[in-house]
Design a protein around this motif. Structure first.
Motif, PDB file in Angstrom:
ATOM      1  N   ALA A   1       0.845  -1.203   0.000  1.00 26.83           N
ATOM      2  CA  ALA A   1       0.000   0.000   0.000  1.00 26.83           C
ATOM      3  C   ALA A   1       0.879   1.253   0.000  1.00 26.83           C
ATOM      4  CB  ALA A   1      -0.894  -0.002   1.235  1.00 26.83           C
ATOM      5  N   ALA A   2       0.503   2.219  -0.828  1.00 24.60           N
ATOM      6  CA  ALA A   2       1.269   3.468  -0.902  1.00 24.60           C
ATOM      7  C   ALA A   2       1.141   4.216   0.425  1.00 24.60           C
ATOM      8  CB  ALA A   2       0.755   4.325  -2.046  1.00 24.60           C
ATOM      9  N   LYS A   3       2.263   4.677   0.947  1.00 28.06           N
ATOM     10  CA  LYS A   3       2.256   5.382   2.216  1.00 28.06           C
ATOM     11  C   LYS A   3       1.592   6.738   2.035  1.00 28.06           C
ATOM     12  CE  LYS A   3       5.253   6.608   6.079  1.00 28.06           C
ATOM     13  NZ  LYS A   3       6.648   6.672   6.577  1.00 28.06           N
ATOM     14  N   GLU A   4       0.626   7.023   2.894  1.00 22.17           N
ATOM     15  CA  GLU A   4      -0.118   8.266   2.786  1.00 22.17           C
ATOM     16  C   GLU A   4       0.774   9.449   3.163  1.00 22.17           C
ATOM     17  OE1 GLU A   4      -4.320  10.194   4.383  1.00 22.17           O
ATOM     18  OE2 GLU A   4      -3.852   8.086   4.756  1.00 22.17           O
ATOM     19  N   LYS A   5       0.724  10.494   2.355  1.00 17.28           N
ATOM     20  CA  LYS A   5       1.559  11.663   2.606  1.00 17.28           C
ATOM     21  C   LYS A   5       0.974  12.523   3.720  1.00 17.28           C
ATOM     22  CE  LYS A   5       3.667  12.221  -1.973  1.00 17.28           C
ATOM     23  NZ  LYS A   5       3.953  13.195  -3.051  1.00 17.28           N
ATOM     24  N   LEU A   6       1.862  13.191   4.451  1.00 19.61           N
ATOM     25  CA  LEU A   6       1.443  14.126   5.485  1.00 19.61           C
ATOM     26  C   LEU A   6       0.907  15.379   4.798  1.00 19.61           C
ATOM     27  CD1 LEU A   6       1.387  15.034   8.491  1.00 19.61           C
ATOM     28  CD2 LEU A   6       3.695  15.927   8.139  1.00 19.61           C
ATOM     29  N   LYS A   7      -0.298  15.772   5.161  1.00 19.56           N
ATOM     30  CA  LYS A   7      -0.934  16.924   4.515  1.00 19.56           C
ATOM     31  C   LYS A   7      -0.677  18.204   5.319  1.00 19.56           C
ATOM     32  CE  LYS A   7      -4.850  16.281   2.341  1.00 19.56           C
ATOM     33  NZ  LYS A   7      -6.256  15.961   2.027  1.00 19.56           N
ATOM     34  N   VAL A   8      -0.123  19.184   4.620  1.00 18.18           N
ATOM     35  CA  VAL A   8       0.224  20.469   5.229  1.00 18.18           C
ATOM     36  C   VAL A   8      -0.431  21.581   4.418  1.00 18.18           C
ATOM     37  CG1 VAL A   8       2.101  22.008   5.908  1.00 18.18           C
ATOM     38  CG2 VAL A   8       2.451  19.527   5.976  1.00 18.18           C
ATOM     39  N   ALA A   9      -1.112  22.496   5.087  1.00 18.86           N
ATOM     40  CA  ALA A   9      -1.832  23.562   4.389  1.00 18.86           C
ATOM     41  C   ALA A   9      -1.351  24.951   4.810  1.00 18.86           C
ATOM     42  CB  ALA A   9      -3.332  23.436   4.640  1.00 18.86           C
ATOM     43  N   PHE A  10      -1.522  25.899   3.903  1.00 20.39           N
ATOM     44  CA  PHE A  10      -1.143  27.296   4.127  1.00 20.39           C
ATOM     45  C   PHE A  10      -2.335  28.187   3.773  1.00 20.39           C
ATOM     46  CE2 PHE A  10       2.670  24.960   3.424  1.00 20.39           C
ATOM     47  CZ  PHE A  10       3.702  25.612   4.075  1.00 20.39           C
ATOM     48  N   ILE A  11      -2.540  29.255   4.543  1.00 22.24           N
ATOM     49  CA  ILE A  11      -3.529  30.255   4.142  1.00 22.24           C
ATOM     50  C   ILE A  11      -2.815  31.598   4.023  1.00 22.24           C
ATOM     51  CG2 ILE A  11      -5.427  29.004   5.212  1.00 22.24           C
ATOM     52  CD1 ILE A  11      -5.566  31.195   7.338  1.00 22.24           C
ATOM     53  N   TYR A  12      -3.156  32.306   2.931  1.00 23.84           N
ATOM     54  CA  TYR A  12      -2.509  33.578   2.605  1.00 23.84           C
ATOM     55  C   TYR A  12      -3.524  34.717   2.605  1.00 23.84           C
ATOM     56  CZ  TYR A  12       0.937  30.288   0.607  1.00 23.84           C
ATOM     57  OH  TYR A  12       1.830  29.266   0.408  1.00 23.84           O
ATOM     58  N   VAL A  13      -3.086  35.886   3.034  1.00 21.70           N
ATOM     59  CA  VAL A  13      -3.970  37.044   3.076  1.00 21.70           C
ATOM     60  C   VAL A  13      -4.120  37.695   1.700  1.00 21.70           C
ATOM     61  CG1 VAL A  13      -2.212  38.788   3.600  1.00 21.70           C
ATOM     62  CG2 VAL A  13      -4.552  39.057   4.500  1.00 21.70           C
ATOM     63  N   GLY A  14      -3.163  37.445   0.810  1.00 19.68           N
ATOM     64  CA  GLY A  14      -3.224  38.000  -0.547  1.00 19.68           C
ATOM     65  C   GLY A  14      -3.031  36.896  -1.569  1.00 19.68           C
ATOM     66  N   PRO A  15      -3.013  37.253  -2.839  1.00 19.76           N
ATOM     67  CA  PRO A  15      -2.763  36.266  -3.886  1.00 19.76           C
ATOM     68  C   PRO A  15      -1.286  35.895  -3.944  1.00 19.76           C
ATOM     69  CG  PRO A  15      -2.998  38.430  -4.865  1.00 19.76           C
ATOM     70  CD  PRO A  15      -3.307  38.593  -3.402  1.00 19.76           C
ATOM     71  N   VAL A  16      -0.991  34.669  -4.390  1.00 13.53           N
ATOM     72  CA  VAL A  16       0.412  34.242  -4.449  1.00 13.53           C
ATOM     73  C   VAL A  16       1.190  35.029  -5.497  1.00 13.53           C
ATOM     74  CG1 VAL A  16      -0.043  31.923  -3.603  1.00 13.53           C
ATOM     75  CG2 VAL A  16      -0.156  32.368  -6.059  1.00 13.53           C
ATOM     76  N   GLY A  17       0.477  35.708  -6.359  1.00 13.61           N
ATOM     77  CA  GLY A  17       1.146  36.507  -7.381  1.00 13.61           C
ATOM     78  C   GLY A  17       1.360  37.950  -6.984  1.00 13.61           C
ATOM     79  N   ASP A  18       1.259  38.255  -5.672  1.00 12.43           N
ATOM     80  CA  ASP A  18       1.396  39.654  -5.261  1.00 12.43           C
ATOM     81  C   ASP A  18       2.819  40.187  -5.388  1.00 12.43           C
ATOM     82  OD1 ASP A  18       2.690  38.447  -3.135  1.00 12.43           O
ATOM     83  OD2 ASP A  18       1.309  39.153  -1.588  1.00 12.43           O
ATOM     84  N   GLY A  19       3.788  39.273  -5.585  1.00 14.02           N
ATOM     85  CA  GLY A  19       5.178  39.712  -5.709  1.00 14.02           C
ATOM     86  C   GLY A  19       5.801  40.096  -4.388  1.00 14.02           C
ATOM     87  N   GLY A  20       5.060  39.869  -3.290  1.00 10.94           N
ATOM     88  CA  GLY A  20       5.562  40.280  -1.985  1.00 10.94           C
ATOM     89  C   GLY A  20       5.339  39.240  -0.907  1.00 10.94           C
ATOM     90  N   TRP A  21       4.516  39.580   0.078  1.00 14.41           N
ATOM     91  CA  TRP A  21       4.347  38.761   1.288  1.00 14.41           C
ATOM     92  C   TRP A  21       3.872  37.338   0.987  1.00 14.41           C
ATOM     93  CZ3 TRP A  21       5.612  38.849   6.296  1.00 14.41           C
ATOM     94  CH2 TRP A  21       4.875  38.083   7.202  1.00 14.41           C
ATOM     95  N   SER A  22       2.728  37.214   0.331  1.00 14.78           N
ATOM     96  CA  SER A  22       2.175  35.876   0.062  1.00 14.78           C
ATOM     97  C   SER A  22       3.043  35.115  -0.932  1.00 14.78           C
ATOM     98  CB  SER A  22       0.733  35.991  -0.456  1.00 14.78           C
ATOM     99  OG  SER A  22      -0.111  36.507   0.559  1.00 14.78           O
ATOM    100  N   TYR A  23       3.614  35.823  -1.874  1.00 14.48           N
ATOM    101  CA  TYR A  23       4.538  35.193  -2.834  1.00 14.48           C
ATOM    102  C   TYR A  23       5.721  34.573  -2.097  1.00 14.48           C
ATOM    103  CZ  TYR A  23       8.248  34.887  -6.339  1.00 14.48           C
ATOM    104  OH  TYR A  23       9.295  34.451  -7.127  1.00 14.48           O
ATOM    105  N   ALA A  24       6.283  35.312  -1.139  1.00 15.19           N
ATOM    106  CA  ALA A  24       7.443  34.811  -0.391  1.00 15.19           C
ATOM    107  C   ALA A  24       7.083  33.563   0.405  1.00 15.19           C
ATOM    108  CB  ALA A  24       7.983  35.907   0.533  1.00 15.19           C
ATOM    109  N   HIS A  25       5.901  33.561   1.032  1.00 11.31           N
ATOM    110  CA  HIS A  25       5.460  32.378   1.774  1.00 11.31           C
ATOM    111  C   HIS A  25       5.246  31.194   0.834  1.00 11.31           C
ATOM    112  CE1 HIS A  25       5.009  33.633   5.933  1.00 11.31           C
ATOM    113  NE2 HIS A  25       4.571  34.801   5.503  1.00 11.31           N
TER     114      HIS A  25
END
Length: 369
Positions: A35-59
């Motif tokens: 059986a394939a080993k289940e991956k650990l699920k990790v989530a992130f929430i951002y206050v802006g879009p990932v394309g902001d070129g700044g804070w959310s992009y860096a995260h």
């Protein structure tokens, strides 16, 4: 005769088969795939879009680094999540989807993180820039004020008008601390310069950020910096033929003629170290505030407009910070009224820096209540 021989042969075969308990030859045994080993699920929430070129992009660059370094981890993210009740709903949804580790990457998510964490004690929550913790909630941040001080040296050496513009998001201790550190850096090389602050009351609003920078340029600023999530202020400076200092990520691509450097975040190594600790069962709730020596904060490469003597000055002071020989908030430090707040030789404590509610001498602006 042939029939008799065949019958005898078959009888012997059946008896042998029964004697062996009906077992199949090993070569014919059913082959089961592991059986394939289940991956650990990790989530992130951002206050802006990932394309902001700044804070959310860096995260998000840090999230991608985590996946690259840990193939047994599966990450996901939700962008542009407003601070407040919406973030509580999103955090709950992420837990219900099976995420065991959640990184909440904006100050305003703090109370929502604490509420949701109480309901799900088996899930680990990491909150960026906050101060509230629980058994399954830790906080994390970097000492960005160290990089801010260094960028202030560059601004102080560059300005000709002695007016430097600072586009600021919200009047919280994190932002005030950055303005103060930057101003101390400016004044360390140019005691006549002032740092003029304009508040936008938003983390992500490219138009508002750019307009705020324009107002500062019209007021005489010839260098622009910011605590905002987009390169709007950098672009405003370039359009006016002035200089700027970026924040969050290297913003030189967005305004190559203006950006002298940027105070940048490098979240990836922290994310890897934290997830590994949680997987190995060694993680404990804490308030991580990493220094420049941890490489969580740094300076982006210098632009071609920065003179060599200024680079050497900055690098020398950076080395003092890395070696622990220099601390940004060491007295004497006066506030805007000229009152001494930190005595000569005295260092501000972390608690004092984390609760900044006053401006240092040299800041032109007020802190809204």
């Amino acid at each position: 005769m042939k029939r008799i021989i065949s019958f005898v042969f078959m009888l012997v075969f059946v008896v042998a088969l029964v004697g062996c308990g009906g077992e199949k030859p090993k070569a014919q045994e059913d082959k089961k795939e592991p059986a394939a080993k289940e991956k650990l699920k990790v989530a992130f929430i951002y206050v802006g879009p990932v394309g902001d070129g700044g804070w959310s992009y860096a995260h998000d660059q840090g999230r991608k680094y985590l996946e690259q370094q840990m193939p047994d981890v599966e990450t996901s993210y939700i962008e542009s999540v407003p601070e407040g009740a919406d973030s509580e709903r999103v955090l709950t949804e992420l837990v219900e989807k099976g995420n065991k580790i959640i990184f909440a990457t904006s100050f305003g998510y703090m109370d929502s993180v604490i509420k949701v964490a109480q309901k799900y004690p088996d899930v680990k929550f990491l909150h960026c820039s906050g101060y509230k913790t629980a058994e399954n909630v830790g906080t994390y941040f970097g000492r960005m004020y160290q990089a801010r001080y260094l960028t202030g040296i560059i601004a102080g050496k560059t300005t000709k008008s002695n007016t430097i513009g600072y586009v600021a998001a919200f009047p919280i201790p994190e932002v005030i601390r950055g303005i103060n550190a930057f101003t101390l850096g400016v004044r360390s090389v140019n005691p006549n310069a002032k740092v003029k602050v304009v508040w936008t009351n938003t983390w992500y609003d490219p138009a508002a950020e750019k307009e705020a920078a324009k107002s500062l340029l019209e007021a005489g600023a010839d260098v622009i910096t910011q605590h905002q999530d987009t390169p709007g202020p950098q672009q405003a400076a370039e359009e006016k033929g002035k200089f700027s200092i970026g924040y969050n990520s290297d913003m030189s691509k967005m305004a190559p003629k203006a950006v002298m450097t940027s105070a940048v975040w490098n979240w990836g190594p922290y994310y890897v170290e934290t997830v590994k600790a949680i997987k190995e069962g060694t993680w404990k709730s804490s308030q991580y505030w990493g220094p420049m020596s941890d490489k969580i904060v740094d300076l982006a490469p210098y632009g071609p407009m920065v003179p060599e003597d200024v680079k050497k000055l900055v690098e020398a002071k950076k080395q003092e910070i890395l070696e622990g020989k220099f601390d940004v908030f060491t007295g004497p430090i006066k506030d805007q009224t000229g009152k001494e707040r930190v005595a000569a030789g005295q260092k501000m404590t972390d608690a004092e820096m984390l609760s900044f509610d006053w401006f240092v001498e040299g800041v032109d602006g007020t802190i809204p209540k």
